[in-house]
Design a protein around this motif. Structure first.
Motif, PDB file in Angstrom:
ATOM      1  N   PHE A   1       0.786  -1.035  -0.128  1.00 24.41           N
ATOM      2  CA  PHE A   1      -0.026   0.033   0.045  1.00 24.41           C
ATOM      3  C   PHE A   1       1.045   1.191  -0.109  1.00 24.41           C
ATOM      4  CE2 PHE A   1      -2.924  -3.217   1.321  1.00 24.41           C
ATOM      5  CZ  PHE A   1      -4.252  -2.795   0.642  1.00 24.41           C
ATOM      6  N   GLY A   2       2.064   1.138   0.252  1.00 24.58           N
ATOM      7  CA  GLY A   2       2.896   2.468   0.205  1.00 24.58           C
ATOM      8  C   GLY A   2       2.735   3.408   1.418  1.00 24.58           C
ATOM      9  N   THR A   3       2.739   4.483   1.070  1.00 20.10           N
ATOM     10  CA  THR A   3       2.597   5.411   2.154  1.00 20.10           C
ATOM     11  C   THR A   3       1.345   5.494   2.936  1.00 20.10           C
ATOM     12  OG1 THR A   3       1.844   7.065   0.768  1.00 20.10           O
ATOM     13  CG2 THR A   3       4.090   7.347   1.131  1.00 20.10           C
TER      14      THR A   3
ATOM     15  N   LEU B   1      -3.579   2.524   6.972  1.00 23.26           N
ATOM     16  CA  LEU B   1      -4.868   2.804   6.862  1.00 23.26           C
ATOM     17  C   LEU B   1      -5.631   1.427   6.080  1.00 23.26           C
ATOM     18  CD1 LEU B   1      -5.140   6.447   5.363  1.00 23.26           C
ATOM     19  CD2 LEU B   1      -6.273   5.519   7.197  1.00 23.26           C
ATOM     20  N   SER B   2      -4.839   0.680   5.432  1.00 25.05           N
ATOM     21  CA  SER B   2      -5.507  -0.495   4.698  1.00 25.05           C
ATOM     22  C   SER B   2      -5.915  -1.337   6.159  1.00 25.05           C
ATOM     23  CB  SER B   2      -4.328  -1.197   3.712  1.00 25.05           C
ATOM     24  OG  SER B   2      -3.528  -1.538   5.043  1.00 25.05           O
ATOM     25  N   ILE B   3      -5.201  -1.490   7.341  1.00 22.05           N
ATOM     26  CA  ILE B   3      -5.710  -2.193   8.189  1.00 22.05           C
ATOM     27  C   ILE B   3      -7.310  -2.231   8.474  1.00 22.05           C
ATOM     28  CG2 ILE B   3      -5.292  -2.907  10.613  1.00 22.05           C
ATOM     29  CD1 ILE B   3      -3.283  -3.508   8.808  1.00 22.05           C
ATOM     30  N   LEU B   4      -7.439  -0.766   8.461  1.00 17.92           N
ATOM     31  CA  LEU B   4      -8.881  -0.246   8.713  1.00 17.92           C
ATOM     32  C   LEU B   4      -9.855  -1.057   7.568  1.00 17.92           C
ATOM     33  CD1 LEU B   4      -9.077   3.415   9.749  1.00 17.92           C
ATOM     34  CD2 LEU B   4      -9.837   1.496  10.946  1.00 17.92           C
ATOM     35  N   ILE B   5      -9.635  -0.898   6.474  1.00 18.62           N
ATOM     36  CA  ILE B   5     -10.291  -1.507   5.519  1.00 18.62           C
ATOM     37  C   ILE B   5     -10.438  -3.136   5.660  1.00 18.62           C
ATOM     38  CG2 ILE B   5     -10.486  -1.958   2.962  1.00 18.62           C
ATOM     39  CD1 ILE B   5      -8.732   0.802   2.565  1.00 18.62           C
ATOM     40  N   LEU B   6      -9.127  -3.752   5.902  1.00 16.64           N
ATOM     41  CA  LEU B   6      -9.383  -5.146   5.964  1.00 16.64           C
ATOM     42  C   LEU B   6     -10.209  -5.648   7.202  1.00 16.64           C
ATOM     43  CD1 LEU B   6      -5.572  -5.837   5.416  1.00 16.64           C
ATOM     44  CD2 LEU B   6      -7.539  -6.432   3.778  1.00 16.64           C
ATOM     45  N   GLY B   7     -10.132  -4.797   8.408  1.00 13.56           N
ATOM     46  CA  GLY B   7     -10.799  -4.879   9.642  1.00 13.56           C
ATOM     47  C   GLY B   7     -12.479  -4.951   9.252  1.00 13.56           C
ATOM     48  N   CYS B   8     -12.725  -3.977   8.209  1.00 12.54           N
ATOM     49  CA  CYS B   8     -14.093  -3.638   8.233  1.00 12.54           C
ATOM     50  C   CYS B   8     -14.474  -5.065   7.165  1.00 12.54           C
ATOM     51  CB  CYS B   8     -14.315  -2.526   7.225  1.00 12.54           C
ATOM     52  SG  CYS B   8     -14.194  -1.108   8.237  1.00 12.54           S
ATOM     53  N   ALA B   9     -13.605  -5.311   6.259  1.00 17.23           N
ATOM     54  CA  ALA B   9     -13.991  -6.459   5.543  1.00 17.23           C
ATOM     55  C   ALA B   9     -14.283  -7.882   6.131  1.00 17.23           C
ATOM     56  CB  ALA B   9     -12.850  -6.906   4.488  1.00 17.23           C
ATOM     57  N   ALA B  10     -13.273  -8.112   7.356  1.00 18.48           N
ATOM     58  CA  ALA B  10     -13.911  -9.000   8.262  1.00 18.48           C
ATOM     59  C   ALA B  10     -15.026  -8.884   8.821  1.00 18.48           C
ATOM     60  CB  ALA B  10     -12.521  -9.184   9.191  1.00 18.48           C
TER      61      ALA B  10
ATOM     62  N   ARG C   1       2.422  -1.504  -4.334  1.00 21.41           N
ATOM     63  CA  ARG C   1       2.250  -2.417  -5.830  1.00 21.41           C
ATOM     64  C   ARG C   1       1.315  -3.439  -5.363  1.00 21.41           C
ATOM     65  NH1 ARG C   1       5.733  -6.520  -4.784  1.00 21.41           N
ATOM     66  NH2 ARG C   1       7.459  -5.808  -3.482  1.00 21.41           N
ATOM     67  N   ASN C   2       0.578  -4.101  -6.634  1.00 21.26           N
ATOM     68  CA  ASN C   2      -0.121  -5.330  -6.413  1.00 21.26           C
ATOM     69  C   ASN C   2      -1.107  -4.995  -5.152  1.00 21.26           C
ATOM     70  OD1 ASN C   2       1.373  -6.224  -8.304  1.00 21.26           O
ATOM     71  ND2 ASN C   2       2.584  -7.193  -6.832  1.00 21.26           N
ATOM     72  N   MET C   3      -1.664  -3.896  -4.905  1.00 21.63           N
ATOM     73  CA  MET C   3      -2.622  -3.711  -4.159  1.00 21.63           C
ATOM     74  C   MET C   3      -3.779  -4.727  -3.566  1.00 21.63           C
ATOM     75  SD  MET C   3      -3.855  -0.013  -3.134  1.00 21.63           S
ATOM     76  CE  MET C   3      -2.592   1.280  -3.745  1.00 21.63           C
ATOM     77  N   LEU C   4      -4.296  -5.275  -4.610  1.00 21.17           N
ATOM     78  CA  LEU C   4      -5.285  -6.024  -4.409  1.00 21.17           C
ATOM     79  C   LEU C   4      -4.639  -7.590  -3.930  1.00 21.17           C
ATOM     80  CD1 LEU C   4      -8.177  -5.974  -4.811  1.00 21.17           C
ATOM     81  CD2 LEU C   4      -8.162  -7.081  -6.973  1.00 21.17           C
ATOM     82  N   SER C   5      -3.730  -8.007  -4.696  1.00 24.05           N
ATOM     83  CA  SER C   5      -3.365  -9.524  -4.029  1.00 24.05           C
ATOM     84  C   SER C   5      -2.688  -8.997  -2.646  1.00 24.05           C
ATOM     85  CB  SER C   5      -2.348 -10.027  -5.219  1.00 24.05           C
ATOM     86  OG  SER C   5      -1.141  -9.253  -5.322  1.00 24.05           O
ATOM     87  N   GLY C   6      -2.056  -7.926  -2.629  1.00 22.13           N
ATOM     88  CA  GLY C   6      -1.617  -7.850  -1.214  1.00 22.13           C
ATOM     89  C   GLY C   6      -2.378  -7.829  -0.039  1.00 22.13           C
ATOM     90  N   ALA C   7      -3.612  -7.124  -0.643  1.00 21.40           N
ATOM     91  CA  ALA C   7      -4.615  -7.079   0.654  1.00 21.40           C
ATOM     92  C   ALA C   7      -5.350  -8.460   0.826  1.00 21.40           C
ATOM     93  CB  ALA C   7      -5.989  -6.431  -0.041  1.00 21.40           C
TER      94      ALA C   7
END
Lengths: 379, 361, 472
Positions: free
Chosen positions: B34-36, B40-49, B178-184
């Motif tokens: 996700f880079g810089t 914040l991505s953790i929040l998104i993932l947490g919501c997904a869960a 890079r590869n944000m989706l597969s990384g997520a």
């Protein structure tokens, strides 16, 4: 009545337990059977090869006093050095207690990225291992004996530690060095030490451009550098007053400072970075001509102090700009004020020397010490 | 006096299943993918869960809390369910063993480079076996005690306040990744584990509160990860974070106390608690599935067998690279499974509801 | 002539007590009566009052009227007679009938201070071996008709009285019934002490942890009873059982409540620290010196190396050696009279410790570690629990020697998993932690001020939760 399943379970558990008793003997690192690396120093020898000096805590056979032992070896890399070093001692060399790494200016000039990288790679090495540049030969420094300090490597380590605690020098360890090295908006620094007579002294601050040592900031700038880097607490600073009709000098104690940066663009392109510094302190020593008891004159002294600090700060940054190393982290400030795209398209190495740096200082004198002003003698 | 799984147990159990070794590399992955400001991505993932848990809650609501197996057996012929159970057994067992193996590998990396990993893994598996044979209630109780021994570590984050700098985070959001989706998806593996709650359903306290406690457990995990990744983004510089294999380990190593330093391997050994719970719960789920294939088998012997097979599987990947690769593949499957399986069950339930009045619900 | 009239039962009884020189048989030819009793089981005053004086004052024909008095219980069963005599009754044989007179009153230990559970302030009386004294000690503190006492007996060959106590309306009857059932189910020849009884009624016979609290202190038992727990008194045993118990109860002591709550809390936290020290300190020493040298701070490094330098063994053996030595000293000290016990302490502690270091058998830092963890183990109020914890420590030391910190954590995990499995009377042994009941924490981990302690512990599952209503 345990069931059959439970019985089988117990047998298996017991069996594995017995087997595992023979387990880990090989990876034991029993304290007294180790040669514990305290400091590693790197020099360049005449053939431009790495010359490694390791100061090892050695315990001597049969309960003798713990002493320091030096072993040296010529090697291509730090790990090769480790293998070669281990031929010279009866114990296993371990690096888990490594405290300090010393680099001669020659080594540092060539770039120490590889050496640092391997310090980070090795999980047994603490991220708190210090990084220090030695003005002169590392081997000579480590092998010299200081009458008041029987253990040279420890002496150097403690010296750095103390100076860091007093905020004379920034704390520079593997973690911090790597962090600043890899951050695109700042360049790392490292303290420089040198032998002088029967002592070792902090000679100033080594400026790095990326991983290459490019020059030294004299020790006078230590406080200012510390102020520019972060919050400064409980320090002391000596100031020569030279503002309007002021003269003499002030020693400010319990100095605390806080900084803020402001960035804007020049019309002609390029950036201006202004540092707003707030300094607070108590006057500990004063030799000036303006009486201190007078509340009207305190602001004047404050201004004097401010102008001294801002002049010197600007001079410090000018030195850095001249060497091309951004050790204060102006890049970080500029990066945070422009868009990502612009920052990436910026050729920072070219932009940096052209950045205008300004420093505005606001000084507050909290007290002038325990006495009121001594009345001037009238002949 | 039959013991129950209280809702507090469930919350902590979910928290303990979710957290694990993945936390060590989470901030690196956030930085790389996700880079810089990747935290914040953790929040998104947490919501997904959290969304996924809502799905599971629906299974619970519609099915009135009956077990997954009951739902499946009701409308799918046995020759189809058996391979499914078999697949699930194998799959959970593999996750269980990989999680443990990864922990052992890292431990070896930092403390016992020359010790035999088999020995350590064997010891770990014994521990898992010891816990699994105690049954789900005791796993729940153990998880509660273990979580008490883990949660205090949260306060260690304050140890980094000196070197924490907001400026290091930059104002850019998700730049330079890079590869944000597969990384997520890969990062999502750190959150996985709550799907096992599907199998715990029939054992839980029969109240509506307990689905909420699953959410609370997930919230705890999310907050823990968030604060952890947030602190590491301010502690490390971005590029540094990208090259660190396990940034959390380096952070732990940085903590220094007057009487002890280099706490990383001590604190890392504390993670054993959560890894044991994670691994045990996967093993337990595997056992649950296997029990449905062989209803007459002795539960203890079966656990022993499964743990033994897990031990054998874990022998195969013997480098950290291989292991990470396996885990990556497994995590893709896991993410797919944790979303699709509840949906599948919901569909099944709806069909059952429509066609048959047999279910007296 | 007398022997002809002797009823059959008397000869039988006397035959049963053949070769028992301590049996007393007195014959009253004028009244044609016989009495049989154990001199040392009865109260002589009672004998005088209830039998001898009335017998002296009457004629043979008045005998029947006398035997109508309430102290004479007519018994026909031969077995009952034998049992009665063994329990301290006197058997009166007259014509063909037999009467038992309860005269039980053996000389017993006076009520003294408890040696194992001494407190500094608070009541000093302790239970004795006599169940009636113990009952009276409890009843005196709990003057309530709600305090119910159920009498049971245990032992097939030798019957021993066991009393189950609970407060009606507070105690959960499930626990009472389980307790009574378990005691009834015991089939054994003889049980000597209540600490033995505990092991027959607990849920997991193979654990090293005590699953019931046993105490010699009436105030403790009274507080447990009023908290909704069940108590069991066994005759001839000075310790009283209470249950269901949680692990953390073993770390509380009645005098926590007799002090100001801040001090009580501090003491309690000290005990938990002591627990952690006992269980991990030596193991951590072993783990660090064997595997994790990098954890030692620099200032300590040199001292540690110097002290370890001459020791010929690996740290595990060194630690086990010293731990076993300490256990030897403790065991020897416990067996010997207290004066000699002190000498053992000095000889062992100072001489052996000093000499072991000088001889280079151990490092002095280990001696400190071992001594500290031994002392810490004695801070734990319950002797049984303290012994269990000391035992668990050996397990951890060995594991730490095998796998360092990993082993240590594996050991701790095993202990925790084991603990979470345990139950006491079917309720979780680690109660306020799992199941998580935060309201209990203020009375187990700290000693909250009394205005906070408004409810009874959740483990008791009482219907009557509220303990105090004072609004302050």
């Amino acid at each position: 009545m345990p069931k059959r399943g439970a019985k089988i379970l117990r047998c298996v558990v017991l069996g594995v337990m017995v087997l595992s008793v023979t387990g880990c003997a090989r990876s034991q690192k029993i304290l007294e059977r180790l040669a514990i690396d305290h400091t590693i120093g790197y020099d360049l020898d005449d053939d431009q090869k790495l010359f490694v000096t390791a100061a090892i805590i050695n315990q001597g056979e049969g309960g003798k006093e713990v002493k320091q032992e030096l072993i040296t070896v010529e090697a291509d890399s730090s790990k090769e050095a480790k293998i070669k070093l281990s031929r010279q001692t009866s114990r296993n060399i371990v690096t888990g207690q490594l405290r300090n790494t010393l680099y001669s200016t020659e080594v540092a000039r060539k770039g120490i990225r590889r050496l640092i990288e391997n310090l980070v790679r090795d999980p047994s090495i603490s991220p708190r291992v210090k990084i220090t540049v030695v003005n002169g030969s590392v081997n000579e420094l480590l092998s010299s004996e200081f009458p008041d300090h029987p253990n040279t490597s420890q002496y150097v380590d403690h010296l750095l530690q103390k100076n860091w605690k007093n905020q004379n020098i920034p704390q520079v360890n593997v973690y911090q060095f790597t962090r600043d090295l890899l951050d695109d908006g700042i360049d790392p620094v490292a303290p420089v030490v040198r032998r002088r007579g029967d002592n070792v002294l902090v000679d100033g601050l080594g400026l790095f451009k990326d991983d290459r040592y490019v020059g030294k900031l004299s020790a006078d700038y230590n406080m200012l550098f510390a102020m520019s880097r972060g919050k400064y607490r409980q320090g002391e600073i000596y100031i020569k007053l030279d503002y309007q009709d002021l003269d003499g000098s002030v020693m400010l104690g319990t100095v605390s400072s806080d900084k803020k940066f402001k960035v804007w663009r020049k019309r002609a392109g390029g950036f201006v970075v202004e540092m707003l510094l707030e300094v607070k302190g108590d006057i500990m020593e004063y030799t000036g001509n303006v009486p201190l008891g007078n509340s009207r004159d305190i602001p004047k002294i404050q201004q004097g102090i401010s102008s001294y600090i801002s002049d010197k700060m600007e001079r410090m940054v000018a030195i850095m700009q001249e060497k091309g190393s951004d050790n204060v982290g102006l890049g970080k400030q500029i990066r945070n004020s422009i868009s990502y795209k612009e920052w990436k398209s910026l050729n920072w190495d070219e932009v940096y020397p052209e950045v205008t740096f300004r420093c505005t200082v606001k000084t507050k004198i909290k007290s002038t010490g325990e006495i009121m002003e001594v009345p001037a003698f009238k002949p | 006096m039959k013991e129950r799984l209280y809702s507090s147990h469930i919350a902590l159990l979910v928290f303990m299943i979710q957290t694990g070794v993945a936390a060590l590399s989470l901030s690196r992955k956030a930085a790389v993918y996700f880079g810089t400001n990747g935290w914040l991505s953790i929040l998104i993932l947490g919501c997904a869960a959290a969304l996924n848990i809502v799905l599971i809650a629906m299974v619970n609501r519609i099915g009135n809390g009956i077990s997954v197996f009951e739902i499946m057996d009701k409308s799918i012929p046995r020759f189809i369910t058996i391979p499914i159970y078999f697949f699930l057994t194998a799959y959970f067992a593999i996750i269980g063993c990989l999680v443990g193996k990864q922990y052992i590998h890292i431990f070896q990396l930092i403390a016992f480079p020359s010790a035999s990993p088999l020995m350590l893994k064997g010891c770990f598996d014994l521990l898992v076996l010891f816990l699994v044979t105690k049954g789900i209630y005791n796993i729940g109780k153990t998880a509660t005690v273990f979580s008490m021994l883990i949660l205090w570590m949260f306060f260690l984050l304050f140890a980094f306040s000196n070197d924490f700098e907001l400026e290091r985070m930059t104002p850019f959001v998700f730049k330079g990744g890079r590869n944000m989706l597969s990384g997520a998806v890969e990062m999502f593996a750190a959150f996985a584990g709550y799907e096992l709650i599907l199998f715990v359903m029939p054992y839980a306290d029969r109240s509506k509160k307990w689905m909420r406690s699953v959410q609370i457990g997930n919230l705890m995990t999310t907050l823990t990860y968030l604060s952890l990744v947030f602190v590491s983004f301010g502690f490390f510089s971005l590029e540094q974070l990208k090259i660190m294999l396990y940034p959390l380990l380096d952070m732990l190593a940085y903590i220094q106390l007057p009487f002890v330093e280099r706490l990383e391997n001590l604190l890392f050994s504390f993670l054993l608690f959560t890894v044991v719970v994670t691994s045990s719960m996967y093993t337990w789920s595997a056992c649950e599935n296997a029990q449905n294939i062989f209803p007459k088998a002795d539960r203890k012997v079966m656990s022993l067998f499964i743990v033994f097979v897990m031990f054998l599987i874990s022998v195969i990947p013997d480098t950290l690279f291989e292991l990470e690769l396996w885990l990556k593949v497994v995590s893709y499957v896991e993410v797919a499974l944790s979303f699709l399986f509840p949906i599948f069950l919901i569909l099944l339930l709806l069909i059952q509801k429509r066609s048959g009045v047999k279910s007296h619900a | 002539m007398a022997s002809n009239q002797e009823p059959v039962t008397l000869t039988h009884v006397l035959h049963d007590f053949d070769q028992c020189v301590d049996i007393v048989h007195r014959h009253f030819p004028l009244l044609s009566a016989d009495i049989v009793f154990f001199d040392h089981l009865i109260d002589n005053n009672a004998l005088e009052r209830d039998i001898l004086r009335p017998f002296a004052n009457i004629q043979a024909d008045e005998m029947h009227n006398l035997l109508m008095d309430s102290q004479f219980r007519a018994v026909t069963d031969h077995k009952k007679i034998i049992e009665g005599i063994l329990k301290g009754d006197a058997a009166v044989f007259h014509c063909t009938s037999v009467y038992l007179v309860a005269l039980y009153g053996p000389s017993s230990r006076a009520i003294e201070q408890s040696e194992t559970e001494a407190v500094i302030i608070g009541p000093h009386d302790a239970f004795t071996e006599s169940a009636f004294t113990n009952l009276s000690l409890i009843r005196r503190k709990l003057k309530s008709s709600h305090l119910k006492v159920v009498q049971l007996s245990v032992g097939e060959v030798v019957k021993c009285d066991v009393f189950v106590l609970y407060i009606d309306g507070i105690a959960n009857m499930d626990y009472v019934n389980v307790m009574i059932e378990r005691i009834r189910d015991i089939e054994i020849d003889i049980i000597v002490d209540s600490n033995m009884l505990v092991q027959h009624i607990d849920d997991y016979p193979n654990t090293i942890f005590p699953l019931f609290l046993t105490s010699e202190r009436p105030d403790l038992i009274v507080s447990k009873l009023s908290g909704g727990k069940v108590a069991v008194i066994m005759d001839e045993s000075p310790s009283v059982i209470s249950g269901p118990t949680s692990l953390f109860e073993f770390f509380t002591s009645p005098d926590d409540y007799y002090q100001r709550w801040v001090i009580g809390t501090a003491t309690r936290i000290l005990r938990y620290i002591a627990f952690i020290i006992t269980i991990t300190f030596t193991a951590a020493y072993v783990s660090i010196t064997t595997y994790h040298y990098e954890m030692i701070p620099e200032n300590l490094l040199y001292t540690l190396i110097e002290s370890r330098n001459r020791v010929p063994f690996p740290p595990v053996f060194e630690a086990l050696l010293m731990e076993i030595t300490i256990e030897l000293l403790r065991e020897a000290g416990a067996r010997l009279p207290s004066k000699i016990g002190q000498t053992i302490g000095i000889v062992g502690g100072i001489v052996i410790g000093q000499a072991a270091v000088q001889a280079g058998l151990t490092s002095n830092i280990l001696i400190i570690a071992v001594a500290l963890s031994a002392i810490a183990s004695f801070v734990i109020p319950s002797y049984v629990m303290s012994a269990s914890i000391r035992f668990a420590r050996f397990f951890l030391i060995v594991l730490a020697g095998l796998w360092g910190n990993f082993g240590l954590m594996v050991g701790i995990s095993v202990i925790i998993i084991h603990l979470s499995k345990l139950t006491s009377l079917g309720s979780s042994y680690i109660t306020p932690v799992a199941p998580l009941e935060f309201q209990d924490w203020k009375d187990l981990f700290i000693r909250g001020p009394f205005w906070m302690l408004k409810e009874r512990p959740t483990q008791s599952r009482t219907r009557n939760k509220v303990r105090q209503k004072m609004k302050r």
